[in-house]
Design a protein around this motif. Structure first.
Motif, PDB file in Angstrom:
ATOM      1  N   LEU A 328       0.853  -1.191   0.000  1.00 26.59           N
ATOM      2  CA  LEU A 328       0.000   0.000   0.000  1.00 26.59           C
ATOM      3  C   LEU A 328       0.888   1.239   0.000  1.00 26.59           C
ATOM      4  N   PRO A 329       0.402   2.361  -0.520  1.00 25.67           N
ATOM      5  CA  PRO A 329      -0.938   2.580  -1.090  1.00 25.67           C
ATOM      6  C   PRO A 329      -1.058   1.984  -2.484  1.00 25.67           C
ATOM      7  N   LEU A 330      -2.312   1.734  -2.914  1.00 24.55           N
ATOM      8  CA  LEU A 330      -2.551   1.255  -4.264  1.00 24.55           C
ATOM      9  C   LEU A 330      -2.373   2.408  -5.246  1.00 24.55           C
ATOM     10  N   GLU A 344      -8.390  -0.661  -1.040  1.00 22.34           N
ATOM     11  CA  GLU A 344      -7.394  -0.031  -0.157  1.00 22.34           C
ATOM     12  C   GLU A 344      -7.913   0.029   1.273  1.00 22.34           C
ATOM     13  N   ARG A 348      -6.075  -2.019   4.406  1.00 23.87           N
ATOM     14  CA  ARG A 348      -5.536  -1.297   5.569  1.00 23.87           C
ATOM     15  C   ARG A 348      -6.076  -1.903   6.864  1.00 23.87           C
TER      16      ARG A 348
END
Length: 461
Positions: A328-330, A344, A348
């Protein structure tokens, strides 16, 4: 008349040869059903006998699978498909009650052509047609329509808003009783019953009228699946059905409440817009048997297929081991933004490996999967329905035909036994069977601000 809230609505999602990208490999699957009309027809007639509200055909005008060469692509089962309006017109001739909904993009069609096709299907089916309104999210489609890149997200939705207004305006080209066919006087229709659109907007210039009588439903049912903010706003303004893909009850409740509030803010009755998530049931006689069936389906996914399927949302992860966590992040996306944002948020809260993600997406195109006995799955559906997470379901089969036969012959009877699914169709049209109010005749509506005109057509135009 609106149906009681106690009755959920159910559609069947016919995705080529099954919702699972590798379901065609299953021993019980017919790998050729994507191009077998008789195979489709048997399933749809079985669904109609079970009183399922509609069949839904997703579509795209391209092979929309990321690939660098034909060798990579050759492992995928979602390549070939019928053009959906052609298929639904054929199915209309052998059915009488089940609704017929399919996808057509506002990005790669013209409003007049699309309005005419869906109105024709509504006439042919005696009021059972529906349009799944999408904007087109695939680069591959853009390359088939004289473009080098996918149109930017905001512009796609700006065009879609104008597009749907033109289409619905064209559907109101004639009053319901405009065509009198008076042999004695020689007059075929009442001139005051014709309404010329004369639309001139930012993206489209369409005079009209539509060269077709007003359809049995007035307007075919409109479904819409965009869950981004522009997508939600468009759906709240024009849709009768909202498709969605939540997998978590809380997220589904949040989406449901948000959509109903947006519908009300748009000046519409929230009870007249149905929120229907996708759901793939994996049914076993016991929980252990269902889990074994799920594991078997996951084992059919070739790693190359899985990696390619997730690349649009997650980027190129080929440098990672399948057992590595998804980083992450995407990456930002110009495609389906809502899918990216939902993933996402999920990752998380609960990290997943690359393999876990591609197995889930491969299984049901990212929609909710419930694995268990008939009773367990019915419990899930009832809990979501009764807790304000949905108005019903769009059911998906991992493969055909037996994957669909399972939920038609086992799950639907259980929902009927619980009294939360109807036993008979309530009317003759799709709107009536869904409990949606009819669209009033134009002469009985006040001007709603769209580009309508009663100007007579000039021969010099």
């Amino acid at each position: 008349m609106t149906q009681p809230r106690s009755m959920m609505k159910i559609g069947i999602n016919m995705v080529q040869n099954g919702g699972h990208s590798s379901g065609w490999r299953h021993l019980d699957a017919d790998p050729d059903i994507a191009n077998d009309f008789e195979g489709y027809a048997r399933i749809i007639k079985m669904a109609e006998d079970a009183k399922i509200h509609f069949v839904f055909l997703a579509d795209g005008a391209a092979v929309r699978i990321p690939h660098s060469n034909a060798e990579e692509l050759s492992y995928h089962g979602h390549i070939d498909r019928f053009e959906p309006l052609t298929l639904l017109a054929a199915l209309a001739a052998i059915t009488s009650k089940i609704g017929l909904i399919c996808t057509a993009s506002t990005t790669y069609n013209e409003p007049y052509t699309l309005a005419r096709k869906y109105a024709s299907l509504d006439h042919i089916s005696h009021g059972r047609a529906g349009w799944n309104l999408v904007t087109g999210w695939s680069e591959d489609e853009s390359l088939n329509f004289n473009r080098d890149t996918l149109m930017e997200h905001a512009q796609r939705y700006a065009r879609a808003n104008e597009f749907v207004d033109v289409v619905t305006g064209l559907w109101d080209s004639f009053d319901d009783d405009a065509f009198i066919a008076n042999k004695a006087s020689g007059q075929y229709f009442r001139p005051e019953g014709m309404h010329v659109l004369n639309h001139q907007g930012e993206f489209y210039k369409v005079r009209g009228p539509l060269n077709l009588r007003r359809s049995p439903q007035g307007h075919p049912v409109i479904a819409q699946a965009g869950s981004s903010v522009p997508g939600r706003d468009l759906g709240a303004r024009v849709a009768d059905i909202i498709y969605t893909g939540q997998k978590d009850l809380q997220l589904a409740q949040e989406f449901f409440a948000d959509m109903k509030a947006r519908v009300a803010a748009a000046g519409r009755d929230p009870s007249q817009v149905l929120v229907m998530p996708g759901l793939m049931p994996i049914i076993g006689a016991t929980e252990a048997e269902a889990q074994a069936r799920m594991a078997e389906l996951k084992s059919l996914v070739h790693p190359e297929v899985g990696m390619q399927l997730i690349s649009k949302t997650f980027g190129d992860l080929s440098h990672l081991d399948p057992e590595d966590p998804v980083p992450l992040p995407l990456p930002e996306s110009n495609g389906v933004k809502s899918a990216r944002d939902q993933w996402e948020r999920r990752l998380r809260e609960k990290p997943m490996t690359v393999r876990q993600v591609y197995e889930e997406i491969s299984l049901s195109s990212g929609h909710c999967v419930v694995c268990g006995t008939v009773e367990t799955i019915a419990d899930h559906m009832q809990r979501w329905f009764e807790s304000g997470a949905c108005d019903g379901w769009n059911l998906m089969a991992p493969y055909f035909p037996s994957g669909a036969e399972d939920f038609i012959t086992k799950l639907i009877p259980e929902l009927k036994r619980r009294g939360i699914f109807h036993r008979e169709y309530e009317g003759e049209t799709l709107r009536a069977n869904l409990g949606l109010n009819p669209v009033p005749d134009l002469k009985n509506k006040s001007n709603d601000g769209r580009s309508k005109s009663d100007d007579r057509i000039s021969m010099s135009n």
